[in-house]
Design an enzyme around this catalytic site. Structure first.
Site, PDB file in Angstrom:
ATOM      1  N   SER A 185      -9.310   1.536   3.440  1.00 10.41           N
ATOM      2  CA  SER A 185      -8.498   2.375   2.580  1.00 10.41           C
ATOM      3  C   SER A 185      -7.506   1.588   1.740  1.00 10.41           C
ATOM      4  O   SER A 185      -6.921   2.109   0.798  1.00 10.41           O
ATOM      5  CB  SER A 185      -7.763   3.409   3.436  1.00 10.41           C
ATOM      6  OG  SER A 185      -6.910   2.775   4.377  1.00 10.41           O
ATOM      7  N   SER A 191      -9.487  -1.108   7.631  1.00 13.17           N
ATOM      8  CA  SER A 191      -9.002  -1.044   6.253  1.00 13.17           C
ATOM      9  C   SER A 191      -8.277  -2.300   5.793  1.00 13.17           C
ATOM     10  O   SER A 191      -8.047  -2.467   4.596  1.00 13.17           O
ATOM     11  CB  SER A 191      -8.069   0.159   6.085  1.00 13.17           C
ATOM     12  OG  SER A 191      -8.777   1.357   6.306  1.00 13.17           O
ATOM     13  N   LYS A 216       0.843  -1.199   0.000  1.00 16.42           N
ATOM     14  CA  LYS A 216       0.000   0.000   0.000  1.00 16.42           C
ATOM     15  C   LYS A 216       0.876   1.245   0.000  1.00 16.42           C
ATOM     16  O   LYS A 216       1.886   1.300   0.707  1.00 16.42           O
ATOM     17  CB  LYS A 216      -0.890  -0.048   1.251  1.00 16.42           C
ATOM     18  CG  LYS A 216      -1.878   1.093   1.402  1.00 16.42           C
ATOM     19  CD  LYS A 216      -2.727   0.843   2.656  1.00 16.42           C
ATOM     20  CE  LYS A 216      -3.757   1.928   2.900  1.00 16.42           C
ATOM     21  NZ  LYS A 216      -4.585   1.631   4.091  1.00 16.42           N
TER      22      LYS A 216
END
Length: 600
Positions: free
Chosen positions: A153, A177, A79
């Site tokens: 997210s 998330s 990420k």
């Protein structure tokens, strides 16, 4: 070799070790997969490692034996709020981007274990949100329907795994998330206990709560990644050692929502899937116990509807003060809310958090784990555009409280509704139960009988059942001083032994701390009719010659015989003269040598 659609770790390692696959072959295949999938969803990646660097990395690995590294040639993604040297860190905001000089500690550890980093994935800006829609780099969609969100997210990381582009991906999890995107894309999301994975090199959302999380096709893969990446790190303010704590695995109690607390926002199909999940976990050995959701719901409200939003401002204060206009409007509006709170409000929120932690701690007297829906339902992109805050709040209904209450969590698929959209459940337990939580969640996942990811062709690999070794190789279970991190582990390392899995013995074994042993070591004895919880063992793979040398070095009163594991399979392992063992101290109740040594 024809590669599976889901690039799970165990099949890839087996192919490398048998010579039917090379890292170079793998890199070419991954590049082709990414290029193909980008035509369907161009928003998964923010930056990628150039092909020539990937091939150079593969060639370097090929100079080593495939058995030398636990993640040899395994492709993964990160990420883009986690630093990778050589690639920019954007946190989903171009104006914020910078070039890190070194990789985050977790990335460094995974690459040292042989994994190949493919690139950095899209996210809700500054990891603020659960929808996957708040990024100027585009909005990844649910792999099953482009009209629906991927979840955030950690949106790009989940899609990259579900689409079969990488074997695993790192996300982050403050409010859910690392779990919501797993549910929306039919994969596993393991949220470790807070502090177990170093956050050095992470752009924080709420530094006191953030966890780096793992997306994978199976709980076995996710746990394998966690235990390799886990290590205390003085540079990470909230770092903690993984002080592994056992859970009952044969019979256990699990907390479930009362009917009046079950909220699926009108989605009857998901309500039915949750009921089915409860029934399935009963069949595995669990007893459902209704829980009081009120204190968990109150805790969840602290994160976005209370003073903890101030910590989101603290994470990016300097950037916010000079570049507020460059932020996503919804993200900016959420962080603007921090200005409504005083320092007094923040401390009062912390006090309430700790009071609720006391309430939650008492709940564990009633059950061993919780089984909750991961989210009430998946939402469309149109819903998020029309009501961005409300949609986000809906998705966090069953996730926001977990980090505030210092719990571990593992999200797994739980079936599909008639409309073809996935549903997921989350296993939740006290901090440091990560390993056994993954075991229980994995058993549920296998019992479900569903294949994982987008294609739904490959079932999750279970390392509990992985107790066969290739020709000319032997599996050896160790229970004491040969465990990783203990004084005699070097004897396995010198024979290039490879850790295959961590599991437990069958329930009819006892463990004794031997008297006058140097270094300290235990004796394992089987007792017919005894019903315990099993004892932790690490199962290693050695070649036949190395196994022979190892056995020759084993001193009396120890011997190598056959040990039955909790799944009923047999492997070689350490046994002890019963008379000698019983002259020592019975430590069976501790669950294993590692736990016993931690309490001495």
């Amino acid at each position: 070799m024809s590669l599976p659609n889901m690039l799970q770790i165990t099949p890839l390692l087996s192919a490398y070790r048998t010579g039917t696959l090379t890292p170079t072959n793998m890199v070419h295949d991954v590049i082709a997969r990414i290029d193909s999938y980008t035509t369907q969803d161009p928003a998964v990646w923010i930056s990628r490692v150039p092909a020539e660097k990937l091939l150079a990395r593969a060639a370097e690995l090929e100079k080593q034996a495939a058995t030398d590294l636990p993640l040899y040639g395994i492709p993964f993604a990160v990420k883009d709020n986690i630093d990778v040297a050589g690639l920019p860190t954007t946190a989903g905001c171009p104006a914020f981007a910078y070039e890190p000089q070194e990789s985050a500690e977790v990335v460094r550890r995974l690459e040292a274990a042989g994994a190949i980093l493919i690139g950095k994935t899209n996210l809700d800006q500054f990891a603020t949100g659960l929808v996957g829609m708040r990024s100027p780099y585009g909005q990844p969609h649910c792999v099953f329907n482009p009209e629906y969100v991927s979840g955030g997210s950690s949106s790009g990381s989940a899609v990259a795994v579900a689409a079969g582009l990488v074997s695993f991906a790192l996300g982050t999890d403050t409010a859910g998330s690392g779990r919501v995107p797993a549910a929306f894309n039919n994969i596993v999301g393991l949220k470790p206990s807070r502090g177990v994975l170093s956050t050095y090199g992470l752009v924080p959302a709420c530094e006191s709560l953030d966890c780096i999380s793992v997306f994978a096709g199976s709980t076995a893969d996710a746990w394998e990644v966690e235990q390799i990446a886990a290590a205390p790190d003085a540079r990470s303010p909230y770092s903690r050692a993984l002080d592994v704590r056992p859970l009952p695995l044969t019979t256990f109690r699990f907390g479930v929502l009362k009917k009046e607390d079950q909220f699926f926002d009108g989605n009857a199909a998901n309500a039915a899937l949750y009921a089915r999940a409860i029934h399935l976990l009963e069949q595995i050995g669990g007893t459902p116990v209704e829980l009081d959701f009120a204190p968990l719901k109150e805790t969840a409200a602290l994160l976005y509807s209370g003073p903890f939003v101030v910590e989101r401002l603290a994470a990016i204060k300097d950037f916010y003060n000079t570049h507020r206009q460059d932020m996503d409007p919804t993200v900016g509006a959420i962080i603007d809310g921090a200005k409504n709170y005083t320092a007094t409000d923040v401390f009062e929120g912390i006090y309430r958090q700790h009071s609720l932690q006391q309430v939650a701690q008492r709940m564990w007297a009633d059950f061993d784990i919780m089984l909750l829906p991961t989210a009430p339902r998946i939402v469309t992109k149109q819903e998020v555009m029309e009501q961005p805050i409300a949609a986000n709040s809906l998705l966090g209904a069953y996730t926001n409280f977990v980090n505030l209450l210092d719990m571990a969590a593992c999200a797994v698929p739980a079936g599909f509704a008639p409309d073809g959209l996935p549903f997921g459940v989350t296993f939740i337990a006290p901090a440091f139960t990560d390993k056994d939580l993954a075991v229980l969640a994995g058993r549920f996942h296998h019992a479900l009988g569903e294949a994982v990811g987008l294609t739904r062709t490959d079932k999750p690999v279970s390392k509990e059942a992985d107790t066969t070794a290739p020709n000319n190789r032997v599996l050896l279970a160790v229970v004491g001083a040969h465990l990783k991190g203990f004084p005699l582990h070097w004897q396995l390392e010198q024979e290039h032994a490879v850790l295959r899995n961590t599991t437990r013995t069958a329930p009819d074994y006892r463990l004794f701390a031997l008297p006058n042993a140097t270094p300290p070591k235990p004796g394992l004895v089987r007792e017919q009719g005894f019903e315990g919880n099993g004892l932790e063992v690490e199962v290693y793979e050695l070649d036949a010659a190395g196994f022979g040398r190892f056995v020759a070095s084993v001193p009396q009163p120890m011997s190598i015989g056959r040990i039955t594991l909790e799944d009923g399979k047999e492997v070689c392992g350490f046994l002890c003269s019963e008379a000698v063992a019983r002259s020592g101290t019975d430590i069976t109740e501790t669950g294993g040598w590692r736990y016993y040594m931690q309490t001495r």
